[in-house]
Design a protein around this motif. Structure first.
Motif, PDB file in Angstrom:
ATOM      1  N   LEU A 174       0.873  -1.166   0.000  1.00  0.00           N
ATOM      2  CA  LEU A 174       0.000   0.000   0.000  1.00  0.00           C
ATOM      3  C   LEU A 174       0.914   1.220   0.000  1.00  0.00           C
ATOM      4  CD1 LEU A 174      -2.737  -0.970   2.623  1.00  0.00           C
ATOM      5  CD2 LEU A 174      -3.091  -0.661   0.191  1.00  0.00           C
ATOM      6  N   ASP A 175       1.124   1.799  -1.177  1.00  0.00           N
ATOM      7  CA  ASP A 175       2.087   2.879  -1.344  1.00  0.00           C
ATOM      8  C   ASP A 175       3.463   2.414  -0.862  1.00  0.00           C
ATOM      9  OD1 ASP A 175       0.032   4.414  -2.340  1.00  0.00           O
ATOM     10  OD2 ASP A 175      -0.401   5.383  -0.418  1.00  0.00           O
ATOM     11  N   ARG A 176       3.994   3.092   0.145  1.00  0.00           N
ATOM     12  CA  ARG A 176       5.334   2.715   0.625  1.00  0.00           C
ATOM     13  C   ARG A 176       5.285   1.696   1.760  1.00  0.00           C
ATOM     14  NH1 ARG A 176       7.240   6.534   3.309  1.00  0.00           N
ATOM     15  NH2 ARG A 176       5.466   7.938   3.330  1.00  0.00           N
ATOM     16  N   PHE A 177       4.081   1.275   2.153  1.00  0.00           N
ATOM     17  CA  PHE A 177       3.938   0.357   3.284  1.00  0.00           C
ATOM     18  C   PHE A 177       3.279  -0.938   2.817  1.00  0.00           C
ATOM     19  CE2 PHE A 177       3.842   4.700   4.967  1.00  0.00           C
ATOM     20  CZ  PHE A 177       4.893   4.641   5.864  1.00  0.00           C
ATOM     21  N   TYR A 178       3.096  -1.863   3.785  1.00  0.00           N
ATOM     22  CA  TYR A 178       2.583  -3.193   3.443  1.00  0.00           C
ATOM     23  C   TYR A 178       1.545  -3.634   4.471  1.00  0.00           C
ATOM     24  CZ  TYR A 178       6.747  -3.062   0.558  1.00  0.00           C
ATOM     25  OH  TYR A 178       7.682  -2.677  -0.344  1.00  0.00           O
ATOM     26  N   ILE A 179       0.620  -4.491   4.033  1.00  0.00           N
ATOM     27  CA  ILE A 179      -0.430  -5.011   4.927  1.00  0.00           C
ATOM     28  C   ILE A 179       0.168  -6.106   5.802  1.00  0.00           C
ATOM     29  CG2 ILE A 179      -2.616  -6.263   5.029  1.00  0.00           C
ATOM     30  CD1 ILE A 179      -3.445  -4.877   2.460  1.00  0.00           C
ATOM     31  N   ALA A 180       0.133  -5.884   7.111  1.00  0.00           N
ATOM     32  CA  ALA A 180       0.720  -6.845   8.055  1.00  0.00           C
ATOM     33  C   ALA A 180      -0.184  -8.059   8.226  1.00  0.00           C
ATOM     34  CB  ALA A 180       0.949  -6.170   9.404  1.00  0.00           C
ATOM     35  N   THR A 181       0.417  -9.239   8.239  1.00  0.00           N
ATOM     36  CA  THR A 181      -0.327 -10.488   8.469  1.00  0.00           C
ATOM     37  C   THR A 181       0.162 -11.222   9.710  1.00  0.00           C
ATOM     38  OG1 THR A 181       1.170 -11.741   7.042  1.00  0.00           O
ATOM     39  CG2 THR A 181      -0.783 -10.778   6.010  1.00  0.00           C
ATOM     40  N   GLY A 183      -1.474 -16.428   7.591  1.00  0.00           N
ATOM     41  CA  GLY A 183      -1.425 -16.306   6.147  1.00  0.00           C
ATOM     42  C   GLY A 183      -2.308 -15.208   5.603  1.00  0.00           C
ATOM     43  N   GLY A 184      -3.197 -14.625   6.431  1.00  0.00           N
ATOM     44  CA  GLY A 184      -4.113 -13.597   5.960  1.00  0.00           C
ATOM     45  C   GLY A 184      -4.230 -12.451   6.942  1.00  0.00           C
ATOM     46  N   HIS A 185      -4.453 -11.267   6.414  1.00  0.00           N
ATOM     47  CA  HIS A 185      -4.518 -10.094   7.292  1.00  0.00           C
ATOM     48  C   HIS A 185      -5.807 -10.074   8.116  1.00  0.00           C
ATOM     49  CE1 HIS A 185      -7.344  -7.323   5.020  1.00  0.00           C
ATOM     50  NE2 HIS A 185      -7.234  -8.351   4.196  1.00  0.00           N
ATOM     51  N   LEU A 186      -6.914 -10.680   7.599  1.00  0.00           N
ATOM     52  CA  LEU A 186      -8.160 -10.705   8.362  1.00  0.00           C
ATOM     53  C   LEU A 186      -8.038 -11.596   9.599  1.00  0.00           C
ATOM     54  CD1 LEU A 186     -10.775 -10.848   5.472  1.00  0.00           C
ATOM     55  CD2 LEU A 186     -10.345  -8.938   7.016  1.00  0.00           C
ATOM     56  N   THR A 187      -7.416 -12.763   9.418  1.00  0.00           N
ATOM     57  CA  THR A 187      -7.213 -13.660  10.560  1.00  0.00           C
ATOM     58  C   THR A 187      -6.325 -12.997  11.609  1.00  0.00           C
ATOM     59  OG1 THR A 187      -7.465 -15.621   9.192  1.00  0.00           O
ATOM     60  CG2 THR A 187      -6.325 -15.903  11.293  1.00  0.00           C
ATOM     61  N   PHE A 188      -5.228 -12.381  11.140  1.00  0.00           N
ATOM     62  CA  PHE A 188      -4.338 -11.691  12.076  1.00  0.00           C
ATOM     63  C   PHE A 188      -5.075 -10.572  12.802  1.00  0.00           C
ATOM     64  CE2 PHE A 188      -1.448  -8.000  12.638  1.00  0.00           C
ATOM     65  CZ  PHE A 188      -0.749  -8.486  13.735  1.00  0.00           C
ATOM     66  N   GLY A 189      -5.822  -9.773  12.045  1.00  0.00           N
ATOM     67  CA  GLY A 189      -6.563  -8.675  12.667  1.00  0.00           C
ATOM     68  C   GLY A 189      -7.566  -9.173  13.683  1.00  0.00           C
ATOM     69  N   VAL A 214      -2.678  -4.273  15.122  1.00  0.00           N
ATOM     70  CA  VAL A 214      -4.033  -4.592  14.663  1.00  0.00           C
ATOM     71  C   VAL A 214      -4.482  -3.585  13.615  1.00  0.00           C
ATOM     72  CG1 VAL A 214      -6.449  -4.785  15.365  1.00  0.00           C
ATOM     73  CG2 VAL A 214      -4.658  -5.729  16.816  1.00  0.00           C
ATOM     74  N   ILE A 215      -4.199  -2.317  13.848  1.00  0.00           N
ATOM     75  CA  ILE A 215      -4.576  -1.276  12.884  1.00  0.00           C
ATOM     76  C   ILE A 215      -3.846  -1.486  11.565  1.00  0.00           C
ATOM     77  CG2 ILE A 215      -4.431   1.203  12.398  1.00  0.00           C
ATOM     78  CD1 ILE A 215      -4.800   1.650  15.436  1.00  0.00           C
ATOM     79  N   LEU A 216      -2.571  -1.894  11.644  1.00  0.00           N
ATOM     80  CA  LEU A 216      -1.760  -2.059  10.439  1.00  0.00           C
ATOM     81  C   LEU A 216      -2.071  -3.346   9.684  1.00  0.00           C
ATOM     82  CD1 LEU A 216       1.649  -0.716  11.800  1.00  0.00           C
ATOM     83  CD2 LEU A 216      -0.086   0.489  10.472  1.00  0.00           C
ATOM     84  N   ARG A 270     -10.625  -3.669   7.708  1.00  0.00           N
ATOM     85  CA  ARG A 270     -11.554  -2.563   7.966  1.00  0.00           C
ATOM     86  C   ARG A 270     -12.657  -2.956   8.954  1.00  0.00           C
ATOM     87  NH1 ARG A 270     -13.712  -1.321   2.324  1.00  0.00           N
ATOM     88  NH2 ARG A 270     -13.655  -3.604   2.303  1.00  0.00           N
ATOM     89  N   SER A 271     -13.116  -4.220   8.885  1.00  0.00           N
ATOM     90  CA  SER A 271     -14.133  -4.672   9.843  1.00  0.00           C
ATOM     91  C   SER A 271     -13.599  -4.613  11.270  1.00  0.00           C
ATOM     92  CB  SER A 271     -14.588  -6.093   9.499  1.00  0.00           C
ATOM     93  OG  SER A 271     -13.484  -6.984   9.465  1.00  0.00           O
ATOM     94  N   ILE A 272     -12.311  -4.885  11.421  1.00  0.00           N
ATOM     95  CA  ILE A 272     -11.687  -4.825  12.748  1.00  0.00           C
ATOM     96  C   ILE A 272     -11.536  -3.371  13.195  1.00  0.00           C
ATOM     97  CG2 ILE A 272      -9.566  -5.315  14.029  1.00  0.00           C
ATOM     98  CD1 ILE A 272     -11.395  -7.724  13.620  1.00  0.00           C
ATOM     99  N   TRP A 273     -11.300  -2.464  12.264  1.00  0.00           N
ATOM    100  CA  TRP A 273     -11.255  -1.046  12.636  1.00  0.00           C
ATOM    101  C   TRP A 273     -12.591  -0.602  13.231  1.00  0.00           C
ATOM    102  CZ3 TRP A 273      -8.733   1.591   7.705  1.00  0.00           C
ATOM    103  CH2 TRP A 273      -7.387   1.209   7.632  1.00  0.00           C
ATOM    104  N   ILE A 274     -13.668  -1.038  12.582  1.00  0.00           N
ATOM    105  CA  ILE A 274     -14.997  -0.685  13.096  1.00  0.00           C
ATOM    106  C   ILE A 274     -15.199  -1.295  14.483  1.00  0.00           C
ATOM    107  CG2 ILE A 274     -17.481  -0.939  12.705  1.00  0.00           C
ATOM    108  CD1 ILE A 274     -16.849  -1.025   9.692  1.00  0.00           C
TER     109      ILE A 274
END
Length: 748
Positions: free
Chosen positions: A153-160, A164-170, A209-211, A215-219
């Motif tokens: 995402l631009d200069r950054f990356y979605i943390a997992t 294996g997935g960012h949703l599970t991690f979040g 968690v934010i990183l 989006r569902s976890i942000w809510i």
């Protein structure tokens, strides 16, 4: 049941405890990073649970009604599978749904405060390491564990993180982070090493968690944070809100992709949003087709093509909404059970937060924040089908239940002015032998209010009991549930439970429901008493009072009492006067309504004749159904024999008994009425162990019983027994001599 000698029993108990503790500490270690390790520990714990159930002794664990919803969850799933048209496919999918059973591990173990602290410390330490690792991923864009590049995402990356997935991690790290946040805010930890250790963890975990960019976890984070502020920091609402807003602004400034990702929440052209709308429309089509029972486990995937609403939809494994998924698979009934489970956990957690203290209050608040958040996130994602999230949820359900039970014990269960509902709706004698429970409650809690739910048939006998505030008559399931909801008792004690009474207590929301732990429906009670009465080790009065140990009351009753009013005595005197009874009299009550093996009517006739010939007045009593028996005895026994069967209510009968020299009867309710008014009694008991006078004899005068002179048997087997005529072996002359001996000991 396998019987162990004391030494092997102790070894087995230690082994089971070791297995459960290993499961607890192992789960705390593995759950933040390894599903394989976490589930291996859960299997170890379930082995411990099975060993407890096989070898015992069964722990007196309380599930607060949560296990009942888990059982209903499986029942509804099986029912939906049976009606789905793809029964075996549904079963194959359902076999993976074993994680809810792990709830039993934690309530069976019920770790003490020190174990809980160590386990949470382990989880925080391991989670902190992988939260730091996730933050590194956000900058480096590489998953070292799997050796793969991450989505940029631009200069950054979605943390997992370790997954294996960012949703599970979040989802997983949201649960852990907000559990610890609530634990820290609610448990009032002193500012020491552990306090700062947890603060450091939160500074790593919350950004991680934010990183994850889930989006569902942000809510979920927004809702859970708002609840935390309202519950804990209400007095500093403006200051807390300002701090939170400032932190959010700082994060957006530092990481611009957060703002870009946040804008997509309302952008329906965004691929993920468009995909969700298509999935929800497909779910709606399925639900409209089978709204009641659903399509069975895995039904969404199996029926997707048939009900697909059209358009482009690359993700088809689930509807990206927990509630729609439950509706598709199990229909409305499944959704009600799903919501009921969460509602019950939240209710227990809020109670402990308000009434509890120490780490248990912190665990309750942490569980409340985590569960509310994941319920909100479930509107946009299927977290409940994610094993990593589900196993943590039921872990928190277990810890919340432990906190609830501990809080109840710490508070002594009941306020001194609590309203308590006793329930016993069987026969007269059983009800009389339950009245010492009222005594016990009033002596332990003098200001409490005791109500009694009884059968109409037996109700009159306790009408004058000063320990009972209100007496209610059972008239059906619905009326019982309405009554409980109306009077709102804090605890209902089911002395001799029935299924409909237990169900009514649960559905009407009685907070504490005490009953036997050995019924098929014992899951309806949230306080269970484990003691088999069939051994006849104690008297029924003691069995009834021993139930109160489960709510912290121990009481040994001195005697039972039946309370008479002057009106009942007056009616008794009028009846005796109308018969012309002068002087002393004895009472024979030949009936038993089948409550035990009875002495024959011919023997009672002979006994009445012996008394009459010995110049005693004899009164024959009985119910309207027993009038024929009483007439048979009275008409052939002499002029001093009077028949009043069917002419008295229960309290008038007690008034007749009160003035008698002795009351002779079988093991039946009138025996205990006479015993309760203080009259000498002689109980005629069969030799079978299941009708033992040890349990059913006259409590105030246990020596005043007589049995046939034969060896004791387990239970009556009729003509196949060599003593099948045992009651006739007991002769009227022997009963008469024993009665004279009892009357001679008592001075009127």
């Amino acid at each position: 049941m396998v019987f162990l000698n004391p030494k092997s029993g102790r070894i087995m108990k230690k082994l089971v405890r070791l297995l459960l503790l290993t499961s607890f500490y192992g789960f705390c270690f593995f759950s933040p990073w390894s599903i394989a390790g976490a589930q291996a520990m859960l299997v170890v714990g379930l082995v411990g649970v099975v060993l407890v159930l096989i070898w015992g002794p069964r722990p007196n664990f309380q599930t607060g009604g949560i296990f009942m919803f888990i059982v209903l969850y499986y029942i509804v799933n099986l029912f939906s599978a049976a009606l789905s048209g793809a029964f075996f496919d549904s079963l194959k999918s359902l076999r993976h749904e074993w994680i809810p059973l792990t709830f039993l591990i934690w309530v069976f173990l019920s770790p003490d405060e020190n174990h809980l602290k160590r386990g949470i410390d382990i989880m925080v330490a391991v989670s902190g390491i992988f939260a730091f690792y996730a933050c590194l991923q956000h900058f480096t864009g590489y998953d070292l564990v799997r050796g793969i590049a991450l989505e940029s995402l631009d200069r950054f990356y979605i943390a997992t993180g370790p997954y294996g997935g960012h949703l599970t991690f979040g989802g997983v790290y949201f649960l852990i982070a907000f559990f610890i946040l609530g634990y820290l805010a609610g448990s009032a930890l002193e500012k020491g090493r552990r306090f700062y250790y947890y603060i450091l963890f939160l500074f790593l975990a919350l950004p991680a968690v934010i990183l994850s960019y889930a989006r569902s976890i942000w809510i979920a984070m927004a809702f859970s944070t708002a609840i935390l502020v309202l519950l804990v920091f209400r007095k500093h609402l403006l200051k807390a809100s300002a701090i939170i807003l400032a932190l959010c602004v700082l994060l957006v400034i530092l990481f611009p992709p957060l703002a870009k990702r946040g804008k997509t929440l309302l952008d329906m052209s965004f691929d993920s949003n468009f995909n969700r709308v298509e999935l929800w429309a497909t779910s709606r089509n399925m639900i409209f087709h089978r709204p009641i029972v659903g399509f069975g486990s895995g039904g969404f995937t199996r029926n997707f093509e048939k009900y697909f609403s059209g358009g482009f939809c690359p993700v088809r494994c689930h509807p990206h909404n927990d509630y729609l998924n439950v509706l598709v698979e199990t229909g409305i009934f499944g959704l009600l059970i799903h919501l009921g489970l969460f509602w019950l956990v939240l209710r227990r957690a809020y109670y402990v937060f308000k009434a509890g203290s120490g780490i248990y209050r912190g665990i309750a608040l942490g569980s409340l924040l985590a569960v509310v958040g994941i319920m909100i996130a479930g509107e946009f994602e299927c977290f409940f089908v994610d094993d990593e999230v589900e196993e943590l949820l039921f872990f928190m359900f277990g810890l919340c239940t432990i906190s609830y039970n501990t809080t109840l014990y710490q508070k002594g269960f009941l306020r001194r002015d609590a309203r308590i509902l006793l329930i016993r709706t069987d026969r007269i004698g059983d009800l009389i032998l339950s009245t010492p429970v009222c005594d016990a409650l009033k002596k332990s809690l003098p200001s409490c209010k005791v109500d009694f739910l009884v059968s109409k048939y037996a109700s009159e006998i306790i009408r004058n009991d000063p320990n009972i505030e209100n007496m209610y008559i059972k008239s059906g399931f619905i009326s019982t549930a309405r009554l409980m909801r109306k009077i709102k008792p804090e605890v209902a004690i089911f002395i001799h439970p029935t299924f409909d009474e237990a169900l009514a207590g649960m559905l009407s929301g009685v907070p504490l429901r005490l009953g036997s732990g050995y019924r098929a429906y014992s899951f309806l009670f949230n306080i269970r008493h484990y003691e088999h009465r069939k051994t006849n080790k104690y008297h029924e009065v003691l069995y009834n009072c021993r139930m109160l140990k489960e709510i912290g009351i121990e009481y040994l009753p001195e005697r039972i009492r039946v309370y008479l009013d002057e009106e009942s005595r007056r009616r008794a005197n009028e009846l005796l006067g109308s018969l012309g009874v002068c002087g002393d009299y004895v009472v024979l009550h030949p009936g038993s309504l089948g409550s035990s093996l009875a002495w024959s009517i011919e023997n009672y006739k002979s006994l009445a004749k012996i008394f009459a010939e010995s110049n005693y007045n004899v009164i024959i009593t009985g119910s309207e159904k027993e009038m024929a028996l009483a007439n048979f005895i009275a008409e052939s026994s002499g002029k001093n024999v009077f028949n009043i069967a069917g002419k008295t209510d229960l309290l008038t009968l007690a008034g007749i008994f009160e003035k008698a020299r002795i009351v002779i009867t079988n093991s039946t309710g009138p025996l205990h009425i006479a015993d309760g008014v203080g009259t000498s009694v002689l109980g005629i008991f069969p030799p079978s162990r299941n009708m033992s006078p040890t349990r059913w004899g006259p409590y105030n005068q246990p020596e005043n019983i007589i049995r046939p002179p034969v060896e004791e048997c387990e239970r009556c087997v009729g003509k196949s027994c060599k003593f099948w005529y045992c009651m006739d072996i007991l002769k009227p002359e022997a009963v008469f001599e024993r009665a004279k001996l009892i009357m001679g000991r008592r001075t009127r």
